[in-house]
Design a protein around this motif. Structure first.
Motif, PDB file in Angstrom:
ATOM      1  N   PRO A 182       0.819  -1.215   0.000  1.00  0.00           N
ATOM      2  CA  PRO A 182       0.000   0.000   0.000  1.00  0.00           C
ATOM      3  C   PRO A 182       0.853   1.266   0.000  1.00  0.00           C
ATOM      4  O   PRO A 182       1.986   1.266   0.482  1.00  0.00           O
ATOM      5  CB  PRO A 182      -0.806  -0.117   1.294  1.00  0.00           C
ATOM      6  CG  PRO A 182      -0.024  -1.023   2.169  1.00  0.00           C
ATOM      7  CD  PRO A 182       0.730  -1.943   1.264  1.00  0.00           C
ATOM      8  N   ALA A 183       0.289   2.320  -0.530  1.00  0.00           N
ATOM      9  CA  ALA A 183       0.971   3.612  -0.579  1.00  0.00           C
ATOM     10  C   ALA A 183       1.386   4.050   0.819  1.00  0.00           C
ATOM     11  O   ALA A 183       0.637   3.901   1.777  1.00  0.00           O
ATOM     12  CB  ALA A 183       0.056   4.662  -1.192  1.00  0.00           C
ATOM     13  N   GLY A 184       2.603   4.563   0.927  1.00  0.00           N
ATOM     14  CA  GLY A 184       3.113   5.070   2.191  1.00  0.00           C
ATOM     15  C   GLY A 184       3.750   4.034   3.086  1.00  0.00           C
ATOM     16  O   GLY A 184       4.381   4.382   4.071  1.00  0.00           O
ATOM     17  N   SER A 185       3.602   2.753   2.749  1.00  0.00           N
ATOM     18  CA  SER A 185       4.192   1.707   3.591  1.00  0.00           C
ATOM     19  C   SER A 185       5.700   1.637   3.349  1.00  0.00           C
ATOM     20  O   SER A 185       6.202   2.030   2.306  1.00  0.00           O
ATOM     21  CB  SER A 185       3.553   0.353   3.290  1.00  0.00           C
ATOM     22  OG  SER A 185       3.904  -0.091   1.988  1.00  0.00           O
ATOM     23  N   TYR A 238      -6.619   0.683  -0.982  1.00  0.00           N
ATOM     24  CA  TYR A 238      -6.375  -0.022   0.274  1.00  0.00           C
ATOM     25  C   TYR A 238      -7.361  -1.164   0.493  1.00  0.00           C
ATOM     26  O   TYR A 238      -7.456  -1.690   1.598  1.00  0.00           O
ATOM     27  CB  TYR A 238      -6.458   0.962   1.445  1.00  0.00           C
ATOM     28  CG  TYR A 238      -5.385   2.014   1.402  1.00  0.00           C
ATOM     29  CD1 TYR A 238      -4.126   1.757   1.896  1.00  0.00           C
ATOM     30  CD2 TYR A 238      -5.637   3.269   0.851  1.00  0.00           C
ATOM     31  CE1 TYR A 238      -3.121   2.712   1.858  1.00  0.00           C
ATOM     32  CE2 TYR A 238      -4.645   4.230   0.797  1.00  0.00           C
ATOM     33  CZ  TYR A 238      -3.394   3.946   1.309  1.00  0.00           C
ATOM     34  OH  TYR A 238      -2.412   4.889   1.261  1.00  0.00           O
ATOM     35  N   SER A 239      -8.095  -1.562  -0.531  1.00  0.00           N
ATOM     36  CA  SER A 239      -9.098  -2.610  -0.376  1.00  0.00           C
ATOM     37  C   SER A 239      -8.452  -3.928   0.046  1.00  0.00           C
ATOM     38  O   SER A 239      -7.355  -4.271  -0.389  1.00  0.00           O
ATOM     39  CB  SER A 239      -9.885  -2.799  -1.676  1.00  0.00           C
ATOM     40  OG  SER A 239      -9.023  -3.227  -2.709  1.00  0.00           O
ATOM     41  N   GLY A 240      -9.141  -4.626   0.949  1.00  0.00           N
ATOM     42  CA  GLY A 240      -8.666  -5.920   1.402  1.00  0.00           C
ATOM     43  C   GLY A 240      -7.592  -5.867   2.473  1.00  0.00           C
ATOM     44  O   GLY A 240      -7.118  -6.908   2.921  1.00  0.00           O
ATOM     45  N   LEU A 241      -7.202  -4.678   2.895  1.00  0.00           N
ATOM     46  CA  LEU A 241      -6.164  -4.549   3.920  1.00  0.00           C
ATOM     47  C   LEU A 241      -6.803  -4.345   5.294  1.00  0.00           C
ATOM     48  O   LEU A 241      -7.876  -3.764   5.415  1.00  0.00           O
ATOM     49  CB  LEU A 241      -5.255  -3.364   3.624  1.00  0.00           C
ATOM     50  CG  LEU A 241      -4.483  -3.412   2.309  1.00  0.00           C
ATOM     51  CD1 LEU A 241      -3.705  -2.118   2.134  1.00  0.00           C
ATOM     52  CD2 LEU A 241      -3.538  -4.594   2.300  1.00  0.00           C
ATOM     53  N   THR A 242      -6.138  -4.835   6.305  1.00  0.00           N
ATOM     54  CA  THR A 242      -6.569  -4.554   7.671  1.00  0.00           C
ATOM     55  C   THR A 242      -5.411  -3.877   8.375  1.00  0.00           C
ATOM     56  O   THR A 242      -4.246  -4.115   8.063  1.00  0.00           O
ATOM     57  CB  THR A 242      -6.933  -5.852   8.415  1.00  0.00           C
ATOM     58  OG1 THR A 242      -5.809  -6.731   8.385  1.00  0.00           O
ATOM     59  CG2 THR A 242      -8.138  -6.521   7.795  1.00  0.00           C
ATOM     60  N   GLY A 243      -5.728  -3.032   9.303  1.00  0.00           N
ATOM     61  CA  GLY A 243      -4.693  -2.309  10.023  1.00  0.00           C
ATOM     62  C   GLY A 243      -4.833  -2.466  11.516  1.00  0.00           C
ATOM     63  O   GLY A 243      -5.903  -2.795  12.034  1.00  0.00           O
ATOM     64  N   ALA A 244      -3.757  -2.246  12.209  1.00  0.00           N
ATOM     65  CA  ALA A 244      -3.769  -2.305  13.662  1.00  0.00           C
ATOM     66  C   ALA A 244      -4.395  -1.033  14.207  1.00  0.00           C
ATOM     67  O   ALA A 244      -4.175   0.059  13.687  1.00  0.00           O
ATOM     68  CB  ALA A 244      -2.356  -2.459  14.185  1.00  0.00           C
ATOM     69  N   VAL A 245      -5.182  -1.181  15.249  1.00  0.00           N
ATOM     70  CA  VAL A 245      -5.802  -0.042  15.907  1.00  0.00           C
ATOM     71  C   VAL A 245      -5.143   0.097  17.263  1.00  0.00           C
ATOM     72  O   VAL A 245      -5.119  -0.845  18.068  1.00  0.00           O
ATOM     73  CB  VAL A 245      -7.319  -0.241  16.057  1.00  0.00           C
ATOM     74  CG1 VAL A 245      -7.948   0.918  16.821  1.00  0.00           C
ATOM     75  CG2 VAL A 245      -7.963  -0.433  14.700  1.00  0.00           C
ATOM     76  N   ARG A 246      -4.593   1.272  17.514  1.00  0.00           N
ATOM     77  CA  ARG A 246      -3.981   1.524  18.821  1.00  0.00           C
ATOM     78  C   ARG A 246      -5.019   2.147  19.745  1.00  0.00           C
ATOM     79  O   ARG A 246      -5.685   3.120  19.373  1.00  0.00           O
ATOM     80  CB  ARG A 246      -2.787   2.457  18.683  1.00  0.00           C
ATOM     81  CG  ARG A 246      -1.629   1.818  17.943  1.00  0.00           C
ATOM     82  CD  ARG A 246      -0.395   2.657  17.984  1.00  0.00           C
ATOM     83  NE  ARG A 246      -0.642   3.913  17.285  1.00  0.00           N
ATOM     84  CZ  ARG A 246       0.065   5.020  17.469  1.00  0.00           C
ATOM     85  NH1 ARG A 246       1.046   5.060  18.327  1.00  0.00           N
ATOM     86  NH2 ARG A 246      -0.205   6.105  16.783  1.00  0.00           N
ATOM     87  N   PRO A 247      -5.147   1.607  20.955  1.00  0.00           N
ATOM     88  CA  PRO A 247      -6.114   2.192  21.893  1.00  0.00           C
ATOM     89  C   PRO A 247      -5.650   3.576  22.352  1.00  0.00           C
ATOM     90  O   PRO A 247      -4.457   3.867  22.384  1.00  0.00           O
ATOM     91  CB  PRO A 247      -6.134   1.207  23.056  1.00  0.00           C
ATOM     92  CG  PRO A 247      -4.887   0.410  22.924  1.00  0.00           C
ATOM     93  CD  PRO A 247      -4.475   0.455  21.482  1.00  0.00           C
ATOM     94  N   ARG A 248      -6.609   4.393  22.674  1.00  0.00           N
ATOM     95  CA  ARG A 248      -6.284   5.738  23.203  1.00  0.00           C
ATOM     96  C   ARG A 248      -5.866   5.634  24.660  1.00  0.00           C
ATOM     97  O   ARG A 248      -6.305   4.761  25.391  1.00  0.00           O
ATOM     98  CB  ARG A 248      -7.488   6.659  23.093  1.00  0.00           C
ATOM     99  CG  ARG A 248      -7.887   6.955  21.690  1.00  0.00           C
ATOM    100  CD  ARG A 248      -9.063   7.858  21.678  1.00  0.00           C
ATOM    101  NE  ARG A 248      -9.547   8.012  20.322  1.00  0.00           N
ATOM    102  CZ  ARG A 248      -9.957   9.147  19.830  1.00  0.00           C
ATOM    103  NH1 ARG A 248      -9.963  10.226  20.578  1.00  0.00           N
ATOM    104  NH2 ARG A 248     -10.377   9.227  18.602  1.00  0.00           N
ATOM    105  N   ASP A 249      -5.054   6.568  25.080  1.00  0.00           N
ATOM    106  CA  ASP A 249      -4.634   6.595  26.495  1.00  0.00           C
ATOM    107  C   ASP A 249      -5.744   7.102  27.367  1.00  0.00           C
ATOM    108  O   ASP A 249      -6.542   7.882  27.054  1.00  0.00           O
ATOM    109  CB  ASP A 249      -3.404   7.489  26.666  1.00  0.00           C
ATOM    110  CG  ASP A 249      -2.180   6.865  25.976  1.00  0.00           C
ATOM    111  OD1 ASP A 249      -2.122   5.632  25.878  1.00  0.00           O
ATOM    112  OD2 ASP A 249      -1.296   7.644  25.553  1.00  0.00           O
TER     113      ASP A 249
END
Length: 76
Positions: A36-39, A65-76
């Motif tokens: 993906p772009a920017g990776s 970005y179709s079909g990609l999954t990303g990590a979600v960081r929890p908020r503090d």
């Protein structure tokens, strides 16, 4: 006519002072990337293409970005 002594666009600039006549090479090793772009993978692929004298963009590179999954960081 392409200059066979030039390996990439940087060689052309060093030799002629410009890149106006540089023709990137395209052969069976010039393959698309699904990164993906920017990776980091995409940036590394683009840098390697330039070093090798290939065009920067391949017609079959990932365009979304179709079909990609990303990590979600929890908020503090």
């Amino acid at each position: 006519m392409p200059d066979p002594t030039l390996h990439n666009v940087f060689d052309a600039i060093l030799k002629y002072g410009h890149d106006e006549d540089f023709v990137p090479r395209v052969d069976e090793d010039f393959i698309p990337t699904g990164a993906p772009a920017g990776s980091k993978e995409k940036i590394d692929t683009l840098a390697e293409r330039i070093r090798m004298g290939y065009p920067l963009w391949h017609d079959e590179d990932r365009v979304d970005y179709s079909g990609l999954t990303g990590a979600v960081r929890p908020r503090d």
